[in-house]
Design an enzyme around this catalytic site. Structure first.
Site, PDB file in Angstrom:
ATOM      1  N   SER A  11       0.842  -1.191   0.000  1.00  0.00           N
ATOM      2  CA  SER A  11       0.000   0.000   0.000  1.00  0.00           C
ATOM      3  C   SER A  11       0.888   1.255   0.000  1.00  0.00           C
ATOM      4  CB  SER A  11      -0.952  -0.066   1.193  1.00  0.00           C
ATOM      5  OG  SER A  11      -2.002   0.850   1.081  1.00  0.00           O
ATOM      6  N   ASP A  51      -8.652  -4.552  -6.016  1.00  0.00           N
ATOM      7  CA  ASP A  51      -8.143  -3.791  -4.865  1.00  0.00           C
ATOM      8  C   ASP A  51      -8.933  -2.492  -4.711  1.00  0.00           C
ATOM      9  OD1 ASP A  51      -6.529  -2.171  -3.074  1.00  0.00           O
ATOM     10  OD2 ASP A  51      -4.913  -3.589  -3.464  1.00  0.00           O
ATOM     11  N   HIS A  89      -7.470  -5.914  -0.600  1.00  0.00           N
ATOM     12  CA  HIS A  89      -6.333  -4.988  -0.635  1.00  0.00           C
ATOM     13  C   HIS A  89      -5.038  -5.783  -0.595  1.00  0.00           C
ATOM     14  CE1 HIS A  89      -4.218  -1.314  -0.372  1.00  0.00           C
ATOM     15  NE2 HIS A  89      -4.013  -1.303   0.938  1.00  0.00           N
TER      16      HIS A  89
END
Length: 519
Positions: free
Chosen positions: A240, A458, A488
């Site tokens: 991320s 995602d 995610h």
């Protein structure tokens, strides 16, 4: 309520907490965000000219005193396989011989033979604690643990590394009453007043540190870690926001790049508005997939949820805790289970309960995301996220510009667009220190191949970001791997194809063909 950007391990922990029940983030001024998602002009901070050779030996040759880890916050102390230490780093990287700060590190030694070296992990946020997350995540990377020392840290301004708390628990709970999608002048004034007050609280808590918690600062900290840990090359796994950090590191130190994996890739070419629009698309896409999985028409299902949120804007729902489920808290509660397909049934139950007048389940999900425990104590991840991202981000979209873009945000997502549109103006409103760039510089000519992993489902970092990161890194550097999945991130989320490809790269240096797709 803060921007929706988290790492997979932190989200998994939040979902676990939510599953346990209980009640468990005038306009701005400055540059307008373009909202196009296209590359914007860059401005590198002055500290970017500092070379690692300028560091005094008191930093590069420092000895780390590894000791048994203590409990941190709500996390219990990890087992005997883990050791913690404090690294000294310059407060201001333009003055490497000046004042230092302490960075908390955690390490688990390689469990097998044929050790490759250290592998650093950043789990996202920004603002997530690596010290508390690394032991939790180690089971996911057990194959890597055999040949790598697993190392993570609390970045500057986070957790045990001079962590910033901008508000106390009472003030955070009081702010839940602020409408983050204001409907008129009075609510707009309250929204921006609250945003400015948050920034002042951060300034009071952080002092001089507030100007030195940028992604560039942390990337330089990483290279100091590499030197002190005794590694010739940087081996790194970023998730991320950790992908943006990895890209910035590669730009600053292309010749130091060893084996880097960036999973759930942030689009480095998107400016403030473009990033918010990307997230609106990503979360709406995930919500559509969820609705399809329950046999609902995505357009009709989204309209039903949007209508629920509008009703909550005027009339918050009661909950078993005695607190009210507001529109903002409900949006947060819907967001959290979209991070993981395994949590979709929890979303179904929470929405059904809310439709019948009970907001307890959505509130529990929101509290888990906001790191609020059953006693009413809040964690500081969202505080750190804000101080880091507002120092990074030079753009300050105005109230007028935000109003003009709201229709486009709502077209992209009837459920999340309104909140994410307003967030572009409120997040860094009247921030006490100026931001550093419009979009991060990640070009890394001459770096070794970097593996970029994108997941088509995602919600927080849409998979298109992996391709854009590859383009920005430069020809021959970014290698894209796509997984047609949900949630995610991709690694450790159920795809043998993804896991084996990443493991082969990290363990044996096997670089897959650019554009490989795992179904």
């Amino acid at each position: 309520m803060g921007r929706f950007l988290r790492g997979t391990a932190a989200v998994a922990a939040a979902l676990l907490l939510a599953g346990c029940g209980g009640s468990s983030g005038g306009g701005g001024s400055g540059d307008e965000g373009k909202g196009s998602g296209s590359p914007a002009p860059r401005a590198s901070p002055s500290s970017a000219s500092v070379s690692p050779v300028d560091l005094p030996s008191s930093l590069t040759a420092q000895h780390l005193d590894w000791r048994r880890c203590k409990a941190t916050g709500s996390s219990a102390a990890p087992g005997d396989d883990w050791r913690c230490a404090t690294l000294r780093a310059p407060l201001d990287w333009s003055k490497p011989g000046g004042e230092t700060i302490g960075l908390a590190l955690i390490r688990g030694r390689a469990t097998g033979g044929d050790r490759i070296g250290s592998m650093l992990f950043n789990f996202g946020g920004p603002g997530g604690s690596g010290v508390s997350t690394m032991p939790y995540y180690s089971a996911t990377v057990s194959a890597l643990h055999e040949r790598y020392d697993l190392v993570s840290w609390d970045p500057r301004g986070v957790g045990a590394s001079e962590g910033v708390r901008c508000r106390d628990d009472r003030a955070i709970e009081a702010a839940e009453a602020v409408d983050t999608t204001p409907d008129g002048p009075a609510e707009e004034k309250a929204y921006f007043r609250d945003s400015a007050a948050f920034g002042k609280g951060c300034q009071k808590a952080a002092g001089s540190l507030l100007a030195h918690v940028s992604t560039t600062d942390t990337a330089r900290d990483m290279d100091l870690m590499r030197q002190v840990l005794g590694d010739r090359k940087m081996h790194y796994f970023g998730i991320s926001y950790g992908t943006e950090l990895g890209g910035v590191y590669a730009h600053l130190f292309p010749k130091r790049v060893g084996r880097l994996v960036l999973d759930a890739v942030v689009d480095p070419a998107a400016d403030t508005v473009g990033h918010a629009q990307n997230q609106a698309r990503g979360f709406q896409r995930a919500l559509d997939d969820y609705l399809k999985s329950t046999g609902q028409d995505p357009a009709l299902g989204s309209r039903r949820i949007a209508n629920l949120l509008k009703r909550l804007d005027a009339n918050p729902l009661p909950t078993s805790s005695g607190r009210k489920l507001t529109q903002t808290l409900a949006t947060t509660g819907i967001i959290l289970p979209l991070y993981s397909e395994s949590s979709w049934p929890r979303l179904t139950s929470a929405l059904k309960s809310a439709e019948t007048g009970d907001g307890s389940q959505l509130l529990a999900l929101a509290d888990a995301y906001d790191d609020r425990d059953s006693s009413g104590h809040y964690g500081t991840t969202s505080h750190s996220q804000r101080v880091i991202s507002c120092l990074d981000d030079r753009q300050r979209p105005t109230l007028a510009g935000t109003r003009q873009r709201l229709a486009e945000f709502e077209r992209i997502s009837p459920v999340f667009g309104d909140f994410l549109g307003w967030d572009t103006a409120g997040w860094c409103h009247h921030w006490p220190v100026p931001g550093q760039f419009d979009t991060p510089e990640v070009s890394a000519p001459g770096a070794a191949p970097i593996l970029l992993v994108g997941n088509t489902g995602d919600p927080a970092t849409p998979y298109e970001g992996a391709r854009r990161m590859a383009d920005e890194l430069g020809r021959g550097v970014g290698v894209e791997l796509t997984w047609k999945g949900e949630g995610h991130g991709a690694y450790g989320n159920g795809s043998d194809c993804v896991d084996s490809t990443v493991d082969a790269y990290l363990l044996y240096g096997t670089v897959p063909k650019d554009g490989k797709v795992c179904s």
